[in-house]
Design an enzyme around this catalytic site. Structure first.
Site, PDB file in Angstrom:
ATOM      1  N   GLU A 167      -5.770 -26.398  -1.057  1.00  0.00           N
ATOM      2  CA  GLU A 167      -5.814 -27.690  -0.423  1.00  0.00           C
ATOM      3  C   GLU A 167      -4.741 -28.572  -0.315  1.00  0.00           C
ATOM      4  OE1 GLU A 167      -9.224 -29.924  -2.589  1.00  0.00           O
ATOM      5  OE2 GLU A 167     -10.414 -28.191  -2.326  1.00  0.00           O
ATOM      6  N   GLU A 273     -14.404 -22.790  -1.854  1.00  0.00           N
ATOM      7  CA  GLU A 273     -15.082 -23.783  -2.521  1.00  0.00           C
ATOM      8  C   GLU A 273     -15.989 -24.477  -1.709  1.00  0.00           C
ATOM      9  OE1 GLU A 273     -13.056 -27.122  -4.520  1.00  0.00           O
ATOM     10  OE2 GLU A 273     -11.311 -25.492  -5.135  1.00  0.00           O
TER      11      GLU A 273
END
Ligand code: BMA
Length: 338
Positions: A167, A273
């Site tokens: 991320e 995720e």
């Protein structure tokens, strides 16, 4: 092709793990769950338990574990999981034919704050020549020792998927876009891979996993932080249903890009995720998540943790819930490996 059957993982090298993942992804998609054997919504650290098993009848074929805190020499990670327990569960996971993926939310090496303390130009500081490079090398050494220790009860090396510096295109981590440039980020990723190699870590497949883009994903945007083909084996994406009405569109447009890049660069792909906090829509797992992803050549989809310590952080199926009933439809689909 013979139907998929769970058998102890025999791969002992990253290359062999890659082959297992490639062959399984031709058969279907594996379901993953972060921290599954450690705790669930109503329990913690009770050996043998699993929210997924209790909710839908099978253990996840992919187990996600978190290394944050290891770099500081802690005996448990940032979510309270003892590393000795993690080690044991990793052994059990592969003995059952499962796969392991590791995330890492290390503390900020400059401020001493946690991973979410996006300050202090920490990436500049830890790269060679930076004031914290020595400390960072020690951190990598500590993590390397744990990674190298991953062996079956019979002493065979356990290869795992390692997904560091995830991320990065979000603004919340100290390795993210607010506090480091794409060029520094790439150096960080490469430095991590090279240092682990120098330290004799030979059991990792590296995964690159940006967060969902602000606009519809493009190849150029997805590759903005890509450290290079020699450093990455698997391409992922982290997308949560924070805006449930946008979720399906976001997942489709992103996975289209990931698929294209994976084909061009000969990489595996995964949905690294996902989840919808507390899954408030009973049909979400099947109707929104599964029907959207089932036809992509994904190795796995990983649902984030059912946190014992944060009631809102519940992303996998919860035993006894309507959403868990709906989840069983995924398991009944031939595209789902179980
Ligand atoms: C985040 C959250 C945190 C947790 C961290 C590492 O996404 O779930 O509560 O500490 O992952 O597992």
């Amino acid at each position: 092709m013979a139907p998929f059957k769970r058998q102890a993982l025999r791969a002992t090298t990253p290359r062999a793990l890659r082959n297992v993942l490639a062959s399984r992804s031709r058969q279907g998609i594996m379901i993953g769950h972060q921290d599954d054997p450690f705790y669930g919504t109503t329990w913690k650290f009770e050996e043998g338990r699993s929210d997924m098993l209790e909710a839908v009848g099978v253990r996840p074929l992919v187990l996600g574990c978190e290394l944050g805190g290891l770099e500081l020499g802690w005996d448990h990670n940032i979510d309270g999981v003892p590393f000795t327990t993690m080690f044991k569960e990793i052994q059990r996971q592969v003995a059952r034919g499962g796969i392991v993926t590791l995330s890492w939310h290390p503390h900020n090496p400059v401020t001493g704050g946690d991973a979410w303390d996006a300050k202090g130009n920490a990436v500049t500081a830890i790269l060679p020549g930076g004031a914290q490079n020595k400390k960072f090398k020690e951190w990598l050494g500590t993590v390397a020792n744990f990674l190298k220790s991953l062996k079956t009860a019979q002493g065979q090396t356990i290869p795992v998927i390692f997904r560091p510096w995830h991320e990065m295109n979000g603004g919340w981590f100290w390795w993210g876009k607010t506090d480091c440039t794409p060029s520094e980020y790439k150096q960080l990723f490469q430095y991590t891979v090279n240092t682990f190699a120098e330290l004799g870590v030979r059991n990792l497949l590296y995964c690159y996993s940006p967060n969902v883009a602000d606009q519809d994903e493009t190849v150029e945007n997805y590759m903005k932080y890509y450290p290079g083909d020699e450093y990455v084996s698997m391409l992922g994406t982290d997308i949560y249903a924070w805006s449930p009405e946008k979720y399906v569109h976001q997942v489709k447009t992103t996975l289209d890009v990931v698929k294209k890049v994976a084909q061009q660069h000969h990489k595996l792909m995964c949905f690294s995720e996902t989840g919808y906090q507390n899954t408030p829509k009973a049909n979400w797992f099947y109707d929104s998540l599964w029907t959207t992803i089932r036809n992509y050549p994904l190795s796995y989809v990983l649902l984030w943790r059912n946190a014992w310590d944060k009631p809102k952080e519940n992303f996998g199926p919860v035993p006894g819930s309507a959403a868990a009933e709906n989840f069983k439809k995924i398991l009944a689909d031939k595209r789902c490996l179980k």
